[in-house]
Write an enzyme that holds these catalytic residues in place. Structure first.
Site, PDB file in Angstrom:
ATOM      1  N   HIS A   1      51.093  54.251  34.763  1.00 44.97           N
ATOM      2  CA  HIS A   1      51.444  53.283  35.806  1.00 44.97           C
ATOM      3  C   HIS A   1      52.318  52.198  35.185  1.00 44.97           C
ATOM      4  O   HIS A   1      51.956  51.616  34.160  1.00 44.97           O
ATOM      5  CB  HIS A   1      50.184  52.606  36.363  1.00 44.97           C
ATOM      6  CG  HIS A   1      49.307  53.483  37.179  1.00 44.97           C
ATOM      7  ND1 HIS A   1      49.342  53.518  38.547  1.00 44.97           N
ATOM      8  CD2 HIS A   1      48.326  54.351  36.816  1.00 44.97           C
ATOM      9  CE1 HIS A   1      48.429  54.359  39.007  1.00 44.97           C
ATOM     10  NE2 HIS A   1      47.797  54.890  37.971  1.00 44.97           N
TER      11      HIS A   1
ATOM     12  N   ASP B   1      55.246  54.731  43.255  1.00 44.46           N
ATOM     13  CA  ASP B   1      53.893  54.991  43.754  1.00 44.46           C
ATOM     14  C   ASP B   1      53.898  54.824  45.273  1.00 44.46           C
ATOM     15  O   ASP B   1      54.466  53.880  45.811  1.00 44.46           O
ATOM     16  CB  ASP B   1      52.899  54.026  43.102  1.00 44.46           C
ATOM     17  CG  ASP B   1      51.464  54.469  43.303  1.00 44.46           C
ATOM     18  OD1 ASP B   1      50.803  54.791  42.292  1.00 44.46           O
ATOM     19  OD2 ASP B   1      51.002  54.502  44.456  1.00 44.46           O
ATOM     20  N   ILE B   2      53.241  55.746  45.951  1.00 42.60           N
ATOM     21  CA  ILE B   2      53.234  55.758  47.414  1.00 42.60           C
ATOM     22  C   ILE B   2      52.421  54.581  47.976  1.00 42.60           C
ATOM     23  O   ILE B   2      52.618  54.178  49.135  1.00 42.60           O
ATOM     24  CB  ILE B   2      52.679  57.113  47.922  1.00 42.60           C
ATOM     25  CG1 ILE B   2      53.195  57.429  49.308  1.00 42.60           C
ATOM     26  CG2 ILE B   2      51.171  57.173  47.867  1.00 42.60           C
ATOM     27  CD1 ILE B   2      52.962  58.875  49.738  1.00 42.60           C
TER      28      ILE B   2
ATOM     29  N   GLU C   1      42.478  59.090  40.014  1.00 44.30           N
ATOM     30  CA  GLU C   1      42.325  59.968  41.182  1.00 44.30           C
ATOM     31  C   GLU C   1      43.040  61.297  40.984  1.00 44.30           C
ATOM     32  O   GLU C   1      42.610  62.321  41.491  1.00 44.30           O
ATOM     33  CB  GLU C   1      42.912  59.297  42.425  1.00 44.30           C
ATOM     34  CG  GLU C   1      42.084  58.130  42.928  1.00 44.30           C
ATOM     35  CD  GLU C   1      42.803  57.336  43.994  1.00 44.30           C
ATOM     36  OE1 GLU C   1      43.853  57.799  44.487  1.00 44.30           O
ATOM     37  OE2 GLU C   1      42.325  56.240  44.310  1.00 44.30           O
ATOM     38  N   VAL C   2      44.176  61.247  40.300  1.00 47.95           N
ATOM     39  CA  VAL C   2      44.989  62.462  40.142  1.00 47.95           C
ATOM     40  C   VAL C   2      44.824  62.982  38.705  1.00 47.95           C
ATOM     41  O   VAL C   2      45.191  62.287  37.744  1.00 47.95           O
ATOM     42  CB  VAL C   2      46.481  62.170  40.436  1.00 47.95           C
ATOM     43  CG1 VAL C   2      47.307  63.436  40.271  1.00 47.95           C
ATOM     44  CG2 VAL C   2      46.654  61.589  41.834  1.00 47.95           C
TER      45      VAL C   2
ATOM     46  N   HIS D   1      49.317  60.265  33.883  1.00 45.26           N
ATOM     47  CA  HIS D   1      50.457  59.498  34.406  1.00 45.26           C
ATOM     48  C   HIS D   1      50.334  58.060  33.946  1.00 45.26           C
ATOM     49  O   HIS D   1      49.236  57.512  33.864  1.00 45.26           O
ATOM     50  CB  HIS D   1      50.520  59.579  35.937  1.00 45.26           C
ATOM     51  CG  HIS D   1      49.236  59.237  36.616  1.00 45.26           C
ATOM     52  ND1 HIS D   1      48.175  60.114  36.686  1.00 45.26           N
ATOM     53  CD2 HIS D   1      48.826  58.110  37.237  1.00 45.26           C
ATOM     54  CE1 HIS D   1      47.179  59.551  37.329  1.00 45.26           C
ATOM     55  NE2 HIS D   1      47.539  58.318  37.672  1.00 45.26           N
TER      56      HIS D   1
END
Ligand code: AMP
Length: 112
Positions: free
Chosen positions: A103, A30-31, A96-97, A101
């Site tokens: 985490h 994760d960025i 948000e995306v 996905h």
């Protein structure tokens, strides 16, 4: 449907710090990590794409299980024995995306 940032990572249009990949799943750091290890697991195949857990269908209901299984095997392989697995669902759920996905968060550091 607009391409999400994860579609662009899959298409190699933008870079990502990839930590695992197989035929079906891609995992990358994760960025904006919320833990010493914070990895996102996503499905690779177009037929497995689904925007949200709330939008799973008969065709895509295997996706969360596939991501969890991959994360579990990844953790075992890396010797990480304590971690959190999370799906954010919808804007009010912190998503948000719009690309399902998983985490993977751990206080343990990933040894590459
Ligand atoms: P969510 O809030 O569940 O939709 O999570 C989206 C996650 O994607 C956030 O934790 C972001 O930090 C992460 N993210 C956004 N853009 C990127 C990127 N280019 N590379 C890696 N992670 C990203």
């Amino acid at each position: 449907m607009a391409k999400t940032v994860f579609h662009k990572i899959l298409a190699k249009e933008i870079p990502a710090d990839i930590v695992y990949e197989d035929e079906n799943v891609l995992a990358f750091n994760d960025i904006n990590p919320k833990a010493p290890t914070h990895i996102l697991f996503i499905a690779k195949k177009e037929s497995d794409f689904v925007a949200s857990i709330a939008e799973l269908t008969d065709q895509t209901e295997h996706v969360p299980t596939m991501l969890i299984r991959t994360a579990r095997m990844f953790a075992q392989e890396k010797g990480i024995d304590g971690y959190q697995l999370k799906f954010h669902v919808g804007k009010d759920g912190g998503q948000e995306v719009p690309y399902v996905h998983l985490h993977f968060l751990s206080q343990q550091t990933l040894n590459t």
